[in-house]
Motif scaffolding. Sequence first.
Motif, mmCIF file in Angstrom:
data_model
loop_
_atom_site.group_PDB
_atom_site.id
_atom_site.type_symbol
_atom_site.label_atom_id
_atom_site.label_comp_id
_atom_site.label_asym_id
_atom_site.label_seq_id
_atom_site.Cartn_x
_atom_site.Cartn_y
_atom_site.Cartn_z
ATOM 1 N N ARG A 77 -7.220 67.318 -60.672
ATOM 2 C CA ARG A 77 -7.250 68.218 -61.963
ATOM 3 C C ARG A 77 -8.846 68.344 -62.163
ATOM 4 N NH1 ARG A 77 -2.502 65.832 -63.721
ATOM 5 N NH2 ARG A 77 -3.646 64.039 -64.861
ATOM 6 N N LYS A 88 -8.627 74.671 -56.432
ATOM 7 C CA LYS A 88 -7.193 74.427 -56.775
ATOM 8 C C LYS A 88 -6.152 74.660 -55.805
ATOM 9 C CE LYS A 88 -4.281 76.135 -60.293
ATOM 10 N NZ LYS A 88 -4.168 76.900 -61.618
ATOM 11 N N TYR A 89 -6.612 75.491 -54.698
ATOM 12 C CA TYR A 89 -5.278 75.979 -53.707
ATOM 13 C C TYR A 89 -5.505 75.404 -52.403
ATOM 14 C CZ TYR A 89 -3.605 79.094 -57.436
ATOM 15 O OH TYR A 89 -3.204 79.279 -58.667
ATOM 16 N N SER A 113 -7.614 70.458 -53.528
ATOM 17 C CA SER A 113 -6.712 69.908 -54.629
ATOM 18 C C SER A 113 -5.293 69.756 -54.184
ATOM 19 C CB SER A 113 -6.861 70.802 -56.079
ATOM 20 O OG SER A 113 -6.227 70.071 -56.824
ATOM 21 N N SER A 114 -4.696 70.857 -53.686
ATOM 22 C CA SER A 114 -3.598 70.894 -53.154
ATOM 23 C C SER A 114 -3.142 69.965 -52.044
ATOM 24 C CB SER A 114 -3.139 72.274 -52.607
ATOM 25 O OG SER A 114 -1.714 72.546 -52.192
ATOM 26 N N ASP A 154 -12.356 74.717 -59.809
ATOM 27 C CA ASP A 154 -11.470 75.536 -59.861
ATOM 28 C C ASP A 154 -11.094 76.280 -58.500
ATOM 29 O OD1 ASP A 154 -10.558 74.936 -62.500
ATOM 30 O OD2 ASP A 154 -11.636 76.660 -63.263
#
Length: 121
Positions: free
Chosen positions: A29, A36-37, A40-41, A33
């Motif tokens: 988190r 994010k995909y 982080s994923s 940003d």
Amino acid sequence: MEQVKRLHHDLVVWQEGMKLVEHIYGVARRLPDYEKYELSSQLRRAAVSVPANIAEGAGRNGQKEFLHFLTIARGSLCELETLLLLCSRLDYIKNIDTELKKLNETQALLNGLINAVRKRI
């Protein structure tokens, strides 16, 4: 909703793996940003794979299948370590000591279980 008690719930390595997942979700988190995909994923998937494979192996028939899924979980821990080190190199995480400590503790428990299962085969 009441949960059915499963064998893997009693395994300390599964319990620690679940805690590791929660911790890694918090780390993910905090990534930028635009990751994010991507990163982080990947972090989340690698972390989830650890207790998921322990559980799947425990639910299978026989020690050989259990061992197979335990080694997959160990591979996921190695993947997770690599991703955490990458996050550190990219300066997304300033200090990964806590994450690596949790990962290493889980890996030690998993290695112990793998060795115990190997002795029973």
